[in-house]
Design a protein around this motif. Structure first.
Motif, PDB file in Angstrom:
ATOM      1  N   GLU A   1       8.481 -10.438   4.823  1.00  0.00           N
ATOM      2  CA  GLU A   1       8.481 -11.827   4.999  1.00  0.00           C
ATOM      3  C   GLU A   1       8.182 -12.527   3.416  1.00  0.00           C
ATOM      4  N   ALA A   2       7.300 -11.537   2.910  1.00  0.00           N
ATOM      5  CA  ALA A   2       6.887 -12.197   1.549  1.00  0.00           C
ATOM      6  C   ALA A   2       8.362 -12.036   0.404  1.00  0.00           C
ATOM      7  N   ILE A   3       8.898 -11.053   0.951  1.00  0.00           N
ATOM      8  CA  ILE A   3       9.966 -10.780  -0.312  1.00  0.00           C
ATOM      9  C   ILE A   3      10.945 -11.717   0.126  1.00  0.00           C
ATOM     10  N   SER A   4      11.295 -12.107   1.289  1.00  0.00           N
ATOM     11  CA  SER A   4      12.128 -13.213   1.701  1.00  0.00           C
ATOM     12  C   SER A   4      11.844 -14.557   1.251  1.00  0.00           C
ATOM     13  N   HIS A   5      10.669 -14.915   1.475  1.00  0.00           N
ATOM     14  CA  HIS A   5      10.179 -16.055   0.829  1.00  0.00           C
ATOM     15  C   HIS A   5      10.403 -16.017  -0.585  1.00  0.00           C
ATOM     16  N   ALA A   6       9.910 -15.262  -1.385  1.00  0.00           N
ATOM     17  CA  ALA A   6      10.560 -15.375  -2.737  1.00  0.00           C
ATOM     18  C   ALA A   6      11.625 -15.559  -3.103  1.00  0.00           C
ATOM     19  N   GLN A   7      12.526 -14.500  -2.522  1.00  0.00           N
ATOM     20  CA  GLN A   7      13.979 -14.498  -2.658  1.00  0.00           C
ATOM     21  C   GLN A   7      14.707 -16.070  -2.499  1.00  0.00           C
ATOM     22  N   ALA A   8      14.135 -16.655  -1.104  1.00  0.00           N
ATOM     23  CA  ALA A   8      14.859 -17.829  -0.939  1.00  0.00           C
ATOM     24  C   ALA A   8      14.472 -18.928  -1.656  1.00  0.00           C
ATOM     25  N   ALA A   9      13.099 -18.687  -2.369  1.00  0.00           N
ATOM     26  CA  ALA A   9      12.469 -19.794  -3.479  1.00  0.00           C
ATOM     27  C   ALA A   9      13.303 -19.469  -4.876  1.00  0.00           C
ATOM     28  N   GLY A  10      13.923 -18.557  -5.077  1.00  0.00           N
ATOM     29  CA  GLY A  10      14.509 -17.797  -6.119  1.00  0.00           C
ATOM     30  C   GLY A  10      13.498 -17.485  -7.443  1.00  0.00           C
ATOM     31  N   VAL A  11      12.413 -16.953  -6.989  1.00  0.00           N
ATOM     32  CA  VAL A  11      11.281 -16.375  -7.557  1.00  0.00           C
ATOM     33  C   VAL A  11      11.476 -14.901  -7.739  1.00  0.00           C
ATOM     34  N   PRO A  12      11.224 -14.341  -8.870  1.00  0.00           N
ATOM     35  CA  PRO A  12      11.330 -12.843  -9.275  1.00  0.00           C
ATOM     36  C   PRO A  12      10.198 -12.261  -8.772  1.00  0.00           C
TER      37      PRO A  12
ATOM     38  N   ALA B   1       0.937  -1.097  -0.154  1.00  0.00           N
ATOM     39  CA  ALA B   1      -0.211  -0.138   0.042  1.00  0.00           C
ATOM     40  C   ALA B   1       0.911   1.272   0.120  1.00  0.00           C
ATOM     41  N   ALA B   2       0.656   2.101  -1.027  1.00  0.00           N
ATOM     42  CA  ALA B   2       1.571   3.136  -1.323  1.00  0.00           C
ATOM     43  C   ALA B   2       1.280   4.476  -0.122  1.00  0.00           C
ATOM     44  N   ASP B   3       0.290   4.008   0.835  1.00  0.00           N
ATOM     45  CA  ASP B   3      -0.025   5.112   1.921  1.00  0.00           C
ATOM     46  C   ASP B   3       0.500   4.475   3.120  1.00  0.00           C
ATOM     47  N   ASP B   4       1.238   3.331   3.046  1.00  0.00           N
ATOM     48  CA  ASP B   4       1.928   2.580   4.303  1.00  0.00           C
ATOM     49  C   ASP B   4       3.517   2.496   3.977  1.00  0.00           C
ATOM     50  N   ASP B   5       3.826   1.655   5.071  1.00  0.00           N
ATOM     51  CA  ASP B   5       5.490   1.567   4.845  1.00  0.00           C
ATOM     52  C   ASP B   5       5.440   0.117   4.568  1.00  0.00           C
ATOM     53  N   VAL B   6       6.857  -0.278   4.172  1.00  0.00           N
ATOM     54  CA  VAL B   6       6.914  -1.679   4.097  1.00  0.00           C
ATOM     55  C   VAL B   6       6.812  -2.306   5.382  1.00  0.00           C
TER      56      VAL B   6
ATOM     57  N   ASP C   1       6.832   7.185  -3.575  1.00  0.00           N
ATOM     58  CA  ASP C   1       8.174   7.580  -3.215  1.00  0.00           C
ATOM     59  C   ASP C   1       8.958   7.066  -2.121  1.00  0.00           C
ATOM     60  N   ASN C   2       7.990   6.997  -1.108  1.00  0.00           N
ATOM     61  CA  ASN C   2       8.449   6.680   0.306  1.00  0.00           C
ATOM     62  C   ASN C   2       8.574   5.204   0.422  1.00  0.00           C
ATOM     63  N   VAL C   3       7.784   4.427  -0.300  1.00  0.00           N
ATOM     64  CA  VAL C   3       8.150   2.824  -0.392  1.00  0.00           C
ATOM     65  C   VAL C   3       9.087   2.559  -1.236  1.00  0.00           C
ATOM     66  N   LYS C   4       9.377   3.373  -2.364  1.00  0.00           N
ATOM     67  CA  LYS C   4      10.463   3.018  -3.065  1.00  0.00           C
ATOM     68  C   LYS C   4      11.869   3.233  -2.533  1.00  0.00           C
ATOM     69  N   GLN C   5      11.842   4.475  -1.509  1.00  0.00           N
ATOM     70  CA  GLN C   5      12.754   4.742  -0.651  1.00  0.00           C
ATOM     71  C   GLN C   5      13.405   3.652   0.491  1.00  0.00           C
ATOM     72  N   GLN C   6      12.145   3.098   0.819  1.00  0.00           N
ATOM     73  CA  GLN C   6      12.460   1.968   1.891  1.00  0.00           C
ATOM     74  C   GLN C   6      12.800   0.639   1.222  1.00  0.00           C
ATOM     75  N   LEU C   7      12.321   0.498   0.028  1.00  0.00           N
ATOM     76  CA  LEU C   7      12.790  -0.790  -0.795  1.00  0.00           C
ATOM     77  C   LEU C   7      14.263  -0.551  -0.930  1.00  0.00           C
ATOM     78  N   ALA C   8      14.573   0.668  -1.401  1.00  0.00           N
ATOM     79  CA  ALA C   8      16.128   1.080  -1.754  1.00  0.00           C
ATOM     80  C   ALA C   8      17.031   0.610  -0.619  1.00  0.00           C
ATOM     81  N   SER C   9      16.411   1.047   0.612  1.00  0.00           N
ATOM     82  CA  SER C   9      17.225   0.870   1.721  1.00  0.00           C
ATOM     83  C   SER C   9      17.439  -0.619   2.210  1.00  0.00           C
ATOM     84  N   MET C  10      16.414  -1.432   1.583  1.00  0.00           N
ATOM     85  CA  MET C  10      16.609  -2.908   1.556  1.00  0.00           C
ATOM     86  C   MET C  10      17.620  -3.590   0.523  1.00  0.00           C
TER      87      MET C  10
END
Ligand code: GDP
Length: 297
Positions: free
Chosen positions: A107-118, A96-101, A134-143
């Motif tokens: 968890e979803a991101i790390s599950h996908a990464q662990a499974a090698g799924v784009p 949600a673009a009005d919320d944070d990561v 942009d706030n969300v993109k910034q938080q993703l960038a910091s990850m």
């Protein structure tokens, strides 16, 4: 025995991507799945898919097909992965673009990464005045996840699952991502795949929704799925229409199994009906013995 022939390169044909939508609670997974299911963004077919089904396939305006697993949240995805049944080719992570990561997003991101799924990111609720993508993109960038318009490798699309804004673009990005994966399967052999969900229907008996991953499933095929077996008596697509043959990346609901297999169970086609039955009953017996042992300890 199980019919599984080694595929030759020339036997492989392109197949549609199988996609799961994941993300934090209330960020819009259900709304997005519903929108895609019901909307008229789907080319060539008016009216949309009205009934709820654990997996469905849509055709986008450019003509390409995408198969969706419509399973509640990421629990099913985790369960399936844990059982070695990798079904998902691409994960759409809704934020949600009005919320944070949020924790479940991570968890979803790390599950996908662990499974090698784009991953393709969908920044949802862009219609809200408080949306701040942009706030969300910034938080993703910091990850360490840089989205494409910031010079990174992650596809990202701003959407509104409510109005449908950006959804067609999101699906085109999913197709783009799938083209990089060069997804292929041999349609000209006996089918194998994974059970998505199953239940007892009062009028029709056991109905199992399955995803064909390789080969083609046909009426009359004898299948083994987890602890259950049976002859495929009928198959239906997401619109309730009869299907005679289901090629790779096709979700279908089937009739004919002698029980309800579990989500994540693999299925295979057997030439020999008796052999499938024997394996099914052996599996049931093993499970009974295991549960007796658990009760004793
Ligand atoms: P889920 O828990 O991730 O499946 O989230 P839901 O799809 O149930 O959505 C949670 C809430 O957000 C619901 O009240 C939706 O109506 C609302 N919602 C979802 N997508 C949008 C959107 O694009 N815009 C707005 N304004 N609200 C949305």
């Amino acid at each position: 025995s199980v019919i599984e022939i080694e595929d030759k390169e020339e036997d492989l044909e392109e197949r549609a991507p199988i996609v799961t939508i994941m993300g934090h609670v209330d960020h819009g997974k259900t709304s997005l799945l519903d929108y895609i299911r019901e909307a008229n963004v789907i080319a060539g077919e008016s009216g949309g898919i009205t009934q709820h089904i654990g997996a469905y396939s849509v055709k986008i305006k450019t003509g390409q097909k995408i198969a969706f697993l419509d399973t509640p949240g990421h629990e099913a995805f985790t369960a399936m992965r844990a059982r070695g049944a990798q079904v998902t080719d691409i994960v759409i992570v809704v934020i949600a673009a009005d919320d944070d990561v949020m924790p479940q997003t991570k968890e979803a991101i790390s599950h996908a990464q662990a499974a090698g799924v784009p991953i393709v990111f969908a920044l949802n609720k862009i219609d809200k005045p408080t949306a701040n993508p942009d706030n969300v993109k910034q938080q993703l960038a910091s990850m360490d996840m840089l989205v494409e318009d910031w010079g990174g490798k992650y596809q990202c699309q701003e959407i509104s699952a409510k109005s449908g804004q950006g959804v067609e673009d999101l699906l085109e990005k999913v197709v783009l991502e799938s083209e990089i994966l060069e997804l292929k399967a041999n349609p000209n052999k006996s089918a194998l795949g994974t059970v998505v969900e199953a239940q007892l229907d009062k009028g029709r008996g056991y109905v199992s929704t399955i995803m064909v991953q390789a080969g083609s499933l046909k009426i009359g095929d004898y299948i083994l799925a987890g602890k259950h077996s049976g002859k495929v008596r009928a198959m239906f697509d997401e619109r309730g229409r009869n299907v005679d043959i289901a090629p790779p990346s096709t979700p279908v609901s089937i009739l004919g199994l002698d029980g309800a297999p579990q989500a994540g169970d693999k299925f295979n086609v057997f030439e020999d009906e008796r052999e499938a039955k024997q394996i099914a009953s052996k599996r049931s017996q093993l499970q009974r013995e295991q549960s007796v042992r658990t009760q004793k300890t």
